[in-house]
Design a protein around this motif. Structure first.
Motif, PDB file in Angstrom:
ATOM      1  N   PRO A   1      35.012  90.395   9.049  1.00  0.00           N
ATOM      2  CA  PRO A   1      33.983  91.017   8.211  1.00  0.00           C
ATOM      3  C   PRO A   1      32.826  91.521   9.063  1.00  0.00           C
ATOM      4  O   PRO A   1      32.613  91.053  10.177  1.00  0.00           O
TER       5      PRO A   1
ATOM      6  N   TRP B   1      32.486  91.931  -4.250  1.00  0.00           N
ATOM      7  CA  TRP B   1      33.856  92.456  -4.168  1.00  0.00           C
ATOM      8  C   TRP B   1      34.800  91.573  -4.960  1.00  0.00           C
ATOM      9  O   TRP B   1      34.801  90.351  -4.801  1.00  0.00           O
TER      10      TRP B   1
ATOM     11  N   ALA C   1      35.856  99.025   1.662  1.00  0.00           N
ATOM     12  CA  ALA C   1      36.249  97.643   1.985  1.00  0.00           C
ATOM     13  C   ALA C   1      36.648  97.547   3.461  1.00  0.00           C
ATOM     14  O   ALA C   1      36.299  96.576   4.139  1.00  0.00           O
TER      15      ALA C   1
ATOM     16  N   TYR D   1      33.645  97.433   5.755  1.00  0.00           N
ATOM     17  CA  TYR D   1      32.975  96.136   5.708  1.00  0.00           C
ATOM     18  C   TYR D   1      33.879  95.004   6.222  1.00  0.00           C
ATOM     19  O   TYR D   1      33.475  93.846   6.202  1.00  0.00           O
TER      20      TYR D   1
ATOM     21  N   LEU E   1      36.674  93.926   4.871  1.00  0.00           N
ATOM     22  CA  LEU E   1      37.066  93.093   3.726  1.00  0.00           C
ATOM     23  C   LEU E   1      38.360  93.551   3.061  1.00  0.00           C
ATOM     24  O   LEU E   1      38.683  93.085   1.972  1.00  0.00           O
TER      25      LEU E   1
ATOM     26  N   ARG F   1      42.342  93.753   2.583  1.00  0.00           N
ATOM     27  CA  ARG F   1      43.563  92.994   2.882  1.00  0.00           C
ATOM     28  C   ARG F   1      44.721  93.991   2.933  1.00  0.00           C
ATOM     29  O   ARG F   1      45.241  94.380   1.889  1.00  0.00           O
TER      30      ARG F   1
ATOM     31  N   SER G   1      40.836  94.322  -1.757  1.00  0.00           N
ATOM     32  CA  SER G   1      39.780  93.675  -0.969  1.00  0.00           C
ATOM     33  C   SER G   1      39.838  92.160  -1.090  1.00  0.00           C
ATOM     34  O   SER G   1      40.453  91.610  -2.004  1.00  0.00           O
ATOM     35  N   GLU G   2      39.137  91.516  -0.168  1.00  0.00           N
ATOM     36  CA  GLU G   2      38.846  90.093  -0.296  1.00  0.00           C
ATOM     37  C   GLU G   2      37.982  89.906  -1.536  1.00  0.00           C
ATOM     38  O   GLU G   2      37.370  90.856  -2.024  1.00  0.00           O
TER      39      GLU G   2
ATOM     40  N   ALA H   1      34.575  88.638  -2.174  1.00  0.00           N
ATOM     41  CA  ALA H   1      33.463  88.394  -1.247  1.00  0.00           C
ATOM     42  C   ALA H   1      32.146  88.833  -1.863  1.00  0.00           C
ATOM     43  O   ALA H   1      32.116  89.705  -2.740  1.00  0.00           O
TER      44      ALA H   1
ATOM     45  N   VAL I   1      28.395  90.185  -0.421  1.00  0.00           N
ATOM     46  CA  VAL I   1      27.655  90.678   0.739  1.00  0.00           C
ATOM     47  C   VAL I   1      26.260  91.032   0.241  1.00  0.00           C
ATOM     48  O   VAL I   1      26.116  91.801  -0.705  1.00  0.00           O
TER      49      VAL I   1
ATOM     50  N   ILE J   1      26.975  86.974   4.020  1.00  0.00           N
ATOM     51  CA  ILE J   1      28.354  87.305   3.613  1.00  0.00           C
ATOM     52  C   ILE J   1      29.062  86.001   3.309  1.00  0.00           C
ATOM     53  O   ILE J   1      28.927  85.030   4.059  1.00  0.00           O
TER      54      ILE J   1
ATOM     55  N   ILE K   1      33.101  85.016   2.061  1.00  0.00           N
ATOM     56  CA  ILE K   1      34.448  85.371   1.593  1.00  0.00           C
ATOM     57  C   ILE K   1      35.019  84.138   0.916  1.00  0.00           C
ATOM     58  O   ILE K   1      34.921  83.027   1.445  1.00  0.00           O
TER      59      ILE K   1
END
Length: 152
Positions: free
Chosen positions: A4, A38, A104, A107, A109, A111, A117-118, A120, A122, A133, A135
């Protein structure tokens, strides 16, 4: 997964359409804190609870000078229908649909294997710097109280 974005880094600007089809740009919020919340995919239970917790606490975010945004890779029409289903009236929910997951990825983030995205949170300060941040496990509901404490 890539790493991240680092605390202290300048948050990459973005221009995305939100669930209502309006453009949302990080630069529009200079001078305010921004929470990028996210969630992997709309229409899933934990993601729904995550967005509802932002909506429920919207006045608290406002009081802390913070703009909460609910980001995912879902397309605008899907996010719009989902927001209506969840009765989301205040939270803007930007779509990182195309180019797929580009924000994403910026940042750190995204996958790659799953294509989303994760989960998360931020926090970006008034000057556009990353100040926090976290996750979460994909099935874990982020604790909104923890986020609010970070903003105080």
């Amino acid at each position: 997964m890539t790493n991240p974005i680092a605390i202290g880094a300048t948050a990459p600007d973005f221009k995305l359409k939100d669930n209502r089809g309006n453009e949302v740009s990080l630069n529009d919020y200079k001078g305010k804190k921004v929470l990028l919340s996210w969630h992997p995919l709309a229409w899933t239970p934990v993601c729904a609870d995550q967005m509802k917790s932002l909506e429920t606490n919207y006045a608290r975010f406002e009081a802390l000078g913070t703009i909460p945004l609910g980001l995912s890779i879902d397309a605008v029409p899907s996010k719009n229908a989902w927001a209506k289903e969840l009765k989301i009236a205040n939270i803007k929910m930007p779509s990182d649909f195309w180019p797929h997951g580009a924000v994403a990825k910026e940042y750190g983030l995204f996958r790659e294997e799953e294509g989303f995205s994760e989960r998360a949170n931020v926090i970006i300060d008034e000057n556009g710097k990353i100040i926090w941040i976290k996750i979460y496990d994909i099935h874990q509901l982020p604790d909104v109280e923890e986020v609010i404490q970070q903003l105080k």
